[in-house]
Write an enzyme that holds these catalytic residues in place. Structure first.
Site, PDB file in Angstrom:
ATOM      1  N   SER A 176       0.793  -1.229   0.000  1.00 20.33           N
ATOM      2  CA  SER A 176       0.000   0.000   0.000  1.00 20.33           C
ATOM      3  C   SER A 176       0.824   1.277   0.000  1.00 20.33           C
ATOM      4  CB  SER A 176      -0.961   0.003   1.190  1.00 20.33           C
ATOM      5  OG  SER A 176      -0.281  -0.308   2.382  1.00 20.33           O
ATOM      6  N   HIS A 204      -5.485  -3.713  -2.336  1.00 19.82           N
ATOM      7  CA  HIS A 204      -5.255  -2.687  -3.364  1.00 19.82           C
ATOM      8  C   HIS A 204      -5.295  -3.235  -4.780  1.00 19.82           C
ATOM      9  CE1 HIS A 204      -4.370   0.698  -0.766  1.00 19.82           C
ATOM     10  NE2 HIS A 204      -3.759  -0.149   0.036  1.00 19.82           N
ATOM     11  N   LYS A 235     -11.910  -0.235  -1.634  1.00 18.52           N
ATOM     12  CA  LYS A 235     -10.964   0.496  -2.483  1.00 18.52           C
ATOM     13  C   LYS A 235     -11.499   0.573  -3.912  1.00 18.52           C
ATOM     14  CE  LYS A 235      -7.553   0.314   0.913  1.00 18.52           C
ATOM     15  NZ  LYS A 235      -6.920  -0.550   1.865  1.00 18.52           N
TER      16      LYS A 235
HETATM   17  C1  LIG Z   1      -6.954  -0.658   3.277  1.00 21.80           C
HETATM   18  C2  LIG Z   1      -6.372  -1.958   3.606  1.00 21.80           C
HETATM   19  C3  LIG Z   1      -6.972  -2.822   4.505  1.00 21.80           C
HETATM   20  C4  LIG Z   1      -8.179  -2.413   5.321  1.00 21.80           C
HETATM   21  O1  LIG Z   1      -9.296  -2.288   4.549  1.00 21.80           O
HETATM   22  P1  LIG Z   1     -10.515  -1.349   5.031  1.00 21.80           P
HETATM   23  O2  LIG Z   1     -11.654  -1.872   4.260  1.00 21.80           O
HETATM   24  O3  LIG Z   1     -10.133   0.037   4.703  1.00 21.80           O
HETATM   25  O4  LIG Z   1     -10.670  -1.564   6.502  1.00 21.80           O
HETATM   26  C5  LIG Z   1      -6.424  -4.061   4.693  1.00 21.80           C
HETATM   27  N1  LIG Z   1      -5.296  -4.429   4.045  1.00 21.80           N
HETATM   28  C6  LIG Z   1      -4.670  -3.604   3.188  1.00 21.80           C
HETATM   29  C7  LIG Z   1      -3.430  -4.063   2.493  1.00 21.80           C
HETATM   30  C8  LIG Z   1      -5.181  -2.342   2.947  1.00 21.80           C
HETATM   31  O5  LIG Z   1      -4.555  -1.516   2.130  1.00 21.80           O
END
Ligand SMILES: *Cc1c(COP(=O)(O)O)cnc(C)c1O
Length: 381
Positions: A176, A204, A235
């Site tokens: 990320s 992602h 996302k």
């Molecule tokens: C954003 C993210 C999460 C958490 O997801 P949310 O739905 O925002 O709680 C988990 N793992 C990774 C790698 C992320 O980038």
């Protein structure tokens, strides 16, 4: 130390974080403090959060099921909308079954704590997402961290943990903060060789990578080697929530043991309805992710030509290394003066001295906006 002093300390180090009140947003713009900015910070990679078809489905979901789920999934909150979404997700990921959590964070907490516990080993990449780190800590397992993508170190960790009854290796598929990919093929070969299980977080990559948008595992052609995987609806899907897809018995086990699934109210049904539509769009409109990846390549190429370090990024997440905290904040502020929002990323999110601007692109950004960004970064350093 009183909280006030702790806050002062953060402030003096340039680490105090404040919330911005965003008045409104579209797929590529945000408005706050009375001004409009081109937004290069959103994970809404395909612009689906404000897609009219998805908004319509969310409204339809509210009409059908009400706003909140009303209780835990295990009591009386397991609505048709959840079950339909879980069938759609299982089909999308080509696994037997899927389970939806109210957030990706909670999916990781639930999955890791169900699969690993005291006496087990969790092995992970140093750059894994915070939710994975928290999950591993909460699980009570012994944690082994290997340097980012270092396969020799991973093999050593696998050898060193040979005596543990159960070993779980966890990695982001697309990291990320660096926007690079885990070497999933090598990782899966190693975990098979040493008899460890493998958990991949496709947060992602879901909707962005792979011919059908299923993620990095699809992109690398190794989906069959993964027994299960985790992804988010929050996302590229533009909604909210997280999910796990895998074998039927894994899902049954999670339903019975994952505390972040059991002791919380089910995801809002309107979101489930909207997420079904988001998956349909992802499957039927590959041009969105193809366009996004083309634009990302264009941006990375131009940044490199201008002498910027974008690390190993190969995706829509593009770091621009800037060094120390002060420089990074100054650059980000200068960009804001030019009407561009790119967040400065600093410790503890990234290691000391590795501060950066983190650009995240959307398929909805225009080439004009991207070229404007490049010119503005050049003028701001
Ligand atoms: C954003 C993210 C999460 C958490 O997801 P949310 O739905 O925002 O709680 C988990 N793992 C990774 C790698 C992320 O980038």
């Amino acid at each position: 130390m009183p909280l006030e002093n702790k806050l002062d300390e953060l402030k003096s180090k340039g680490l105090l974080r404040l919330l911005k009140e965003i008045d409104n947003k579209s797929s590529t713009e945000i408005i706050f403090g009375g001004r409009k900015y081109i937004n290069f910070s959103s994970n809404n990679y395909l612009g689906l959060s404000s897609d009219s078809r998805i908004k319509k489905k969310a409204a339809e979901g509210i009409d059908m099921f009400g706003v909140g789920s009303g209780s835990s999934r295990l009591v009386a909150g397991s609505l048709k909308a959840h079950h339909i979404l879980e069938r759609v997700l299982a089909g999308f990921k080509q696994k037997e079954r899927a389970l939806v959590f109210p957030a990706g964070y909670m999916a990781n907490i639930g999955l890791v704590c169900s699969l690993a516990g005291k006496g087990d080993a969790v092995i992970m990449d140093r750059l894994n997402h915070a939710s994975i780190i928290d999950a591993a800590k909460l699980s009570g397992a012994r944690i082994f961290v290997y340097p980012h993508k270092d396969m020799d170190a991973l093999e050593k960790a696998l050898k060193r943990t040979g005596s543990y009854s159960s070993r779980l290796l966890i990695t982001d598929s697309l990291f990320s903060m660096d926007g690079d990919m885990a070497p999933l093929e090598d990782i899966s070969v190693l975990t098979e060789k040493y008899g460890a299980s493998l958990m991949v977080d496709e947060a992602h990559a879901t909707g962005v990578f792979g011919r059908n948008g299923r993620g990095v595992a699809e992109y690398l052609g190794i989906e069959d080697r993964l027994e299960f995987s985790m992804g988010t609806l929050s996302k590229a899907l533009g909604c909210q929530g997280g999910f796990v897809a895998g074998k039927g018995e894994l899902i049954s086990y999670l339903i019975n043991t994952a505390r972040s699934f059991i002791y919380t109210t089910g995801l809002a049904p309107s979101i489930c309805w909207a997420a079904c539509e988001a998956i349909r769009i992802i499957e039927e409109e590959p041009q969105r992710r193809e366009g996004l990846l083309k634009k990302s390549e264009h941006l990375r190429k131009k940044l490199k030509e201008n002498g910027f370090n974008t690390l190993d990024s190969c995706s829509q997440i593009i770091p621009v290394l800037t060094g120390d905290i002060k420089t990074t904040i100054t650059i980000s502020d200068k960009l804001m003066v030019k009407g561009i929002f790119v967040p400065p990323i600093r410790p503890p999110t990234v290691p000391e001295g590795m501060c950066r601007l983190r650009i995240s692109l959307s398929s909805e950004h225009t080439y004009e906006q991207i070229d404007h960004l490049i010119g503005s970064i050049r003028e701001s350093v």
